[in-house]
Design a protein around this motif. Structure first.
Motif, PDB file in Angstrom:
ATOM      1  N   ARG A 118       0.824  -1.214   0.000  1.00 41.58           N
ATOM      2  CA  ARG A 118       0.000   0.000   0.000  1.00 41.58           C
ATOM      3  C   ARG A 118       0.856   1.263   0.000  1.00 41.58           C
ATOM      4  N   GLN A 121       2.447   1.611  -3.464  1.00 41.49           N
ATOM      5  CA  GLN A 121       1.402   1.988  -4.415  1.00 41.49           C
ATOM      6  C   GLN A 121       0.960   3.428  -4.184  1.00 41.49           C
ATOM      7  N   GLN A 125       1.230   6.314  -6.905  1.00 43.18           N
ATOM      8  CA  GLN A 125       0.006   6.969  -7.361  1.00 43.18           C
ATOM      9  C   GLN A 125       0.076   8.473  -7.129  1.00 43.18           C
ATOM     10  N   GLN A 300      -9.110   0.877 -10.908  1.00 39.95           N
ATOM     11  CA  GLN A 300      -8.849   1.225  -9.503  1.00 39.95           C
ATOM     12  C   GLN A 300      -7.569   2.036  -9.332  1.00 39.95           C
ATOM     13  N   ASP A 301      -6.544   1.741 -10.134  1.00 39.64           N
ATOM     14  CA  ASP A 301      -5.274   2.462  -9.994  1.00 39.64           C
ATOM     15  C   ASP A 301      -5.320   3.865 -10.584  1.00 39.64           C
ATOM     16  N   THR A 302      -6.288   4.143 -11.439  1.00 44.79           N
ATOM     17  CA  THR A 302      -6.378   5.468 -12.083  1.00 44.79           C
ATOM     18  C   THR A 302      -7.676   6.183 -11.724  1.00 44.79           C
TER      19      THR A 302
END
Length: 351
Positions: A118, A121, A125, A300-302
């Motif tokens: 997390r 990430q 992000q 989910q990542d963007t």
């Protein structure tokens, strides 16, 4: 089969990683205290079940776990997503062959990588979001300049046209130029932090709740779970309200055709919170939980990028603006989602 409490067993008992001993049928013969904590079960209870019963993982092939019995070589998967009691968890799993009393067993080591994953990430992000902001601002500058010239030229042309019927066409140019300018402004979002003063976070959330419940198109049940010990702290109330409203209204929109649609608004005090690599002793934690279908994994990542939306017809600006507003308060927004549950978590550092 019970292991005797020899030196090797004592070593297993004191490992911080979860360790299980399985036979060739994946039946559990031993579990150390870390495994008991991970699966919230006693070793005695786990010994009555097979390894397959401990969790569900749609992506991990359990037959891979058994390969060491045939090859004699350990197998490791460093990014396995499992579900324990309907909660997702990321682990690193290693399976090794071990001989005990002339019988071959599997020693399975499970290490939680949720926090490290997390954090990595989160930092990636955040860097990508900052790069996207710079790109959007640069594009906005390049777009707004010619739009201003286009609008000004249309106004001059309108004054020179002899027939008023032709003004309809220049008005279309002006209106569309204004529409594009408004879109660019919304893409940029609020650029400055307003006045910060001591505010009660629950009062802000209550305004959001009332706005959602007063909207006739939303037929959702809202549950409040507030921590009364949360102190007042310095925020821009309007910006925090807007950030929370964008997330809650998105959830309400997704749930509006779901008969049992429920949104839970939950607040807690969070300790030793890590926000983009910086540790804060105290933070206000706001969970916005819904029981909708979940967010598609491919976005989910963007999700917080401008123009990215899981809803048909959505502009994808609401979450981007929320992220920007929370960033201006030195906070962050986390999201975890799977079918049947989505949790947006806002962290705001307390001083």
């Amino acid at each position: 089969m019970a292991l005797t409490m020899d030196f090797s067993t004592q070593l297993l008992e004191h490992q911080v990683t979860a360790i299980l001993l399985l036979d060739d049928q994946r039946q559990i013969h031993y579990a150390n205290p870390a495994a008991e904590q991970l699966f919230s079960q006693s070793a005695q209870r786990m010994a009555q079940h097979a390894f397959d019963d401990l969790f569900h993982s749609p992506q991990f092939d359990l037959s891979t776990l058994m390969l060491p019995l045939n090859t004699g070589q350990s197998v490791t998967d460093s990014d396995v997503r499992i579900m324990i009691d309907e909660q997702p968890l990321y682990i690193e799993l290693t399976s090794s062959p071990v001989a005990i009393n002339k019988s071959l067993y599997l020693l399975v080591e499970i290490r939680q990588i949720e926090q490290q994953r997390r954090l990595s990430q989160e930092i990636n992000q955040h860097a990508q979001q900052q790069a996207a902001k710079v790109l959007v601002r640069s594009l906005a500058h390049e777009i707004k300049n010619p739009l201003g010239g286009l609008r000004g030229a249309a106004q001059l042309l309108e004054r020179m046209l002899p027939e008023r019927e032709l003004h309809e066409y220049t008005q279309i140019i002006i209106e569309q130029a204004d529409r594009l300018r408004n879109l660019v402004d919304r893409l940029l979002g609020p650029q400055k932090l307003g006045t910060k003063q001591p505010e009660n976070l629950h009062a802000i959330i209550e305004k959001v709740r009332q706005l959602i419940e007063l909207n006739p198109s939303y037929q959702v049940k809202i549950i409040r779970d507030y921590d009364p010990s949360l102190p007042d702290f310095d925020v821009d109330a309007e910006q925090i309200e807007q950030a929370i409203l964008n997330i809650v209204s998105n959830a309400a929109e997704v749930l509006k055709d779901q008969p049992d649609g429920t949104i839970t608004l939950k607040t807690r005090t969070d300790f030793q919170t890590n926000i983009y690599g910086q540790r804060h002793k105290l933070a206000a934690k706001i969970d916005i939980i819904d029981n909708g279908p979940g967010i598609p994994s491919h976005i989910q990542d963007t999700l917080f990028y401008p123009m990215v939306s899981a809803r048909e017809g959505g502009t994808g600006l609401g979450l981007s603006i929320s992220q920007n507003l929370i960033d201006q308060h030195n906070g962050k927004i986390d999201v975890s989602s799977w079918p049947g549950k989505t949790i947006f978590t806002i962290y705001l550092p307390l001083k």
